[in-house]
Design a protein around this motif. Sequence first.
Motif, PDB file in Angstrom:
ATOM      1  N   ASN A   1       8.788  -4.899   0.165  1.00 51.64           N
ATOM      2  CA  ASN A   1       7.933  -4.205   1.138  1.00 51.64           C
ATOM      3  C   ASN A   1       6.588  -4.909   1.290  1.00 51.64           C
ATOM      4  O   ASN A   1       6.060  -5.036   2.402  1.00 51.64           O
ATOM      5  CB  ASN A   1       7.709  -2.754   0.709  1.00 51.64           C
ATOM      6  CG  ASN A   1       8.945  -1.898   0.857  1.00 51.64           C
ATOM      7  OD1 ASN A   1       9.811  -2.179   1.684  1.00 51.64           O
ATOM      8  ND2 ASN A   1       9.040  -0.854   0.056  1.00 51.64           N
ATOM      9  N   THR A   2       6.034  -5.384   0.181  1.00 49.52           N
ATOM     10  CA  THR A   2       4.753  -6.085   0.236  1.00 49.52           C
ATOM     11  C   THR A   2       4.874  -7.376   1.035  1.00 49.52           C
ATOM     12  O   THR A   2       4.001  -7.685   1.873  1.00 49.52           O
ATOM     13  CB  THR A   2       4.264  -6.398  -1.189  1.00 49.52           C
ATOM     14  OG1 THR A   2       4.169  -5.187  -1.935  1.00 49.52           O
ATOM     15  CG2 THR A   2       2.908  -7.069  -1.155  1.00 49.52           C
TER      16      THR A   2
ATOM     17  N   ILE B   1       5.219  -6.545   4.826  1.00 51.34           N
ATOM     18  CA  ILE B   1       3.948  -6.127   5.425  1.00 51.34           C
ATOM     19  C   ILE B   1       3.011  -7.319   5.547  1.00 51.34           C
ATOM     20  O   ILE B   1       2.298  -7.484   6.557  1.00 51.34           O
ATOM     21  CB  ILE B   1       3.313  -5.007   4.595  1.00 51.34           C
ATOM     22  CG1 ILE B   1       4.193  -3.758   4.634  1.00 51.34           C
ATOM     23  CG2 ILE B   1       1.916  -4.676   5.105  1.00 51.34           C
ATOM     24  CD1 ILE B   1       3.732  -2.651   3.715  1.00 51.34           C
TER      25      ILE B   1
ATOM     26  N   GLN C   1       1.359  -8.790   8.971  1.00 48.00           N
ATOM     27  CA  GLN C   1      -0.086  -8.937   9.112  1.00 48.00           C
ATOM     28  C   GLN C   1      -0.469 -10.357   9.524  1.00 48.00           C
ATOM     29  O   GLN C   1      -1.366 -10.549  10.355  1.00 48.00           O
ATOM     30  CB  GLN C   1      -0.776  -8.561   7.802  1.00 48.00           C
ATOM     31  CG  GLN C   1      -0.760  -7.076   7.497  1.00 48.00           C
ATOM     32  CD  GLN C   1      -1.387  -6.754   6.165  1.00 48.00           C
ATOM     33  OE1 GLN C   1      -1.575  -7.625   5.307  1.00 48.00           O
ATOM     34  NE2 GLN C   1      -1.719  -5.486   5.936  1.00 48.00           N
TER      35      GLN C   1
ATOM     36  N   LYS D   1       5.923   0.172   8.762  1.00 47.55           N
ATOM     37  CA  LYS D   1       5.232  -1.103   8.536  1.00 47.55           C
ATOM     38  C   LYS D   1       4.455  -1.544   9.776  1.00 47.55           C
ATOM     39  O   LYS D   1       3.335  -2.049   9.663  1.00 47.55           O
ATOM     40  CB  LYS D   1       6.238  -2.172   8.102  1.00 47.55           C
ATOM     41  CG  LYS D   1       6.899  -1.878   6.754  1.00 47.55           C
ATOM     42  CD  LYS D   1       7.889  -2.955   6.374  1.00 47.55           C
ATOM     43  CE  LYS D   1       8.500  -2.678   4.995  1.00 47.55           C
ATOM     44  NZ  LYS D   1       9.277  -1.418   4.982  1.00 47.55           N
TER      45      LYS D   1
ATOM     46  N   LEU E   1       1.333   0.516   9.905  1.00 44.48           N
ATOM     47  CA  LEU E   1       0.276   0.002   9.020  1.00 44.48           C
ATOM     48  C   LEU E   1      -0.463  -1.159   9.655  1.00 44.48           C
ATOM     49  O   LEU E   1      -1.697  -1.236   9.599  1.00 44.48           O
ATOM     50  CB  LEU E   1       0.893  -0.437   7.690  1.00 44.48           C
ATOM     51  CG  LEU E   1       1.384   0.638   6.728  1.00 44.48           C
ATOM     52  CD1 LEU E   1       1.988  -0.020   5.498  1.00 44.48           C
ATOM     53  CD2 LEU E   1       0.261   1.569   6.335  1.00 44.48           C
ATOM     54  N   VAL E   2       0.287  -2.070  10.257  1.00 44.32           N
ATOM     55  CA  VAL E   2      -0.335  -3.249  10.873  1.00 44.32           C
ATOM     56  C   VAL E   2      -1.227  -2.829  12.039  1.00 44.32           C
ATOM     57  O   VAL E   2      -2.346  -3.340  12.204  1.00 44.32           O
ATOM     58  CB  VAL E   2       0.746  -4.248  11.326  1.00 44.32           C
ATOM     59  CG1 VAL E   2       0.119  -5.404  12.086  1.00 44.32           C
ATOM     60  CG2 VAL E   2       1.509  -4.764  10.121  1.00 44.32           C
TER      61      VAL E   2
ATOM     62  N   VAL F   1      -2.015  -5.293   0.159  1.00 50.41           N
ATOM     63  CA  VAL F   1      -1.870  -4.971   1.574  1.00 50.41           C
ATOM     64  C   VAL F   1      -2.539  -3.659   1.968  1.00 50.41           C
ATOM     65  O   VAL F   1      -2.308  -3.157   3.071  1.00 50.41           O
ATOM     66  CB  VAL F   1      -0.370  -4.926   1.958  1.00 50.41           C
ATOM     67  CG1 VAL F   1       0.232  -6.305   1.922  1.00 50.41           C
ATOM     68  CG2 VAL F   1       0.404  -3.988   1.035  1.00 50.41           C
TER      69      VAL F   1
ATOM     70  N   ILE G   1      -2.063   2.912   2.253  1.00 52.10           N
ATOM     71  CA  ILE G   1      -0.654   3.240   2.004  1.00 52.10           C
ATOM     72  C   ILE G   1      -0.529   4.494   1.146  1.00 52.10           C
ATOM     73  O   ILE G   1       0.383   5.319   1.358  1.00 52.10           O
ATOM     74  CB  ILE G   1       0.044   2.042   1.344  1.00 52.10           C
ATOM     75  CG1 ILE G   1       0.040   0.851   2.301  1.00 52.10           C
ATOM     76  CG2 ILE G   1       1.464   2.377   0.935  1.00 52.10           C
ATOM     77  CD1 ILE G   1       0.614  -0.413   1.716  1.00 52.10           C
TER      78      ILE G   1
END
Length: 323
Positions: free
Chosen positions: A95-96, A99, A103, A181, A184-185, A252, A257
């Motif tokens: 997941n990291t 993301i 980004q 995701k 988040l971005v 991130v 999160i």
Amino acid sequence: MAILTARRPLSTDRRPRPQRRISVQARLQRDSPLLVMALPVVILLLVFTYIPLIGNLVAFLDYIPYLPLEESPWVGLDNFAALLSDPGFWSAFVNTVQITALQMIFSFPVPILLAILLHSLISPFIRGFVQSVIYLPHFLSWVIVVAMFEQVLGGDGAVADAVRSLGGEQVNLMTNPDTFKLLLVSQGVWKDAGWGTIIFLAALTNIDLSLYESAAVDGAGSARRFWHITLPGIRPIIVLLMILQLGTSLSVGFEQILLQRDAVGADAAEVLDTYVYFRGVVDGDWSIGVAAGLLKGVVGLILILAANKLAHLLGEQGVYSRD
């Protein structure tokens, strides 16, 4: 009667004269005001950054809380072996990385494009107004940012109300794991794009305007001026910021999160920082948590060194010089 004056022959020795070395005491006395100004920062770094590095020894111990480190059994690399065999760690790692890739693809170019667009505006008033508007979200906390996105994209938000009014089904983009995701971005772009824009605008102002005038006289269009003047002018800043972002790419956004993790589930929202928090602090497995954090730091260091080496190969200075 002419008066003749003898002229001394010009010296042909062009070797630089050796400079007189200043003693350490003299340099300390000369730079004492600057040293006093830097002293609080040095103390903060020592107390909150360098001294806590001693705690990385917990990654090699079977750590027992509330006891001195020397009383905890030494286990060597057993914690790292247990960490690498944990499926939860690899889920957080994947997941990291995903993301981080999003980004780099979407978040990083946005400040560059905004800076170029603002730099092309003729009116200083409009340029300053737009710059202030896009920079304002940088001062908002993640709690406020997430709450604002909830009011727009949540189940009772503006988008959901518009869809329901058109006869559509219930929409809640804030709890959708498939689009989390990208959410988040988009939050990061909205909040921090203005900060990066200021940096690139400062780099653009250092480009000599006569270069554009000469290129226009020679018949170069806007695309060629951008490719041969604008882009080379800001390329060192682009490379430097890219290297720094790669170094922190595995971090991130812990607070961002953590505020939204429960809404979408750990499978979609667990990253390395939240894994360290829940595994180490919440569950009390300090050794595994510290091992995960230490491993993340080592990977970040490797990314910085690799990116800096690549910058040297491309002819840029990078974070530090090759000398």
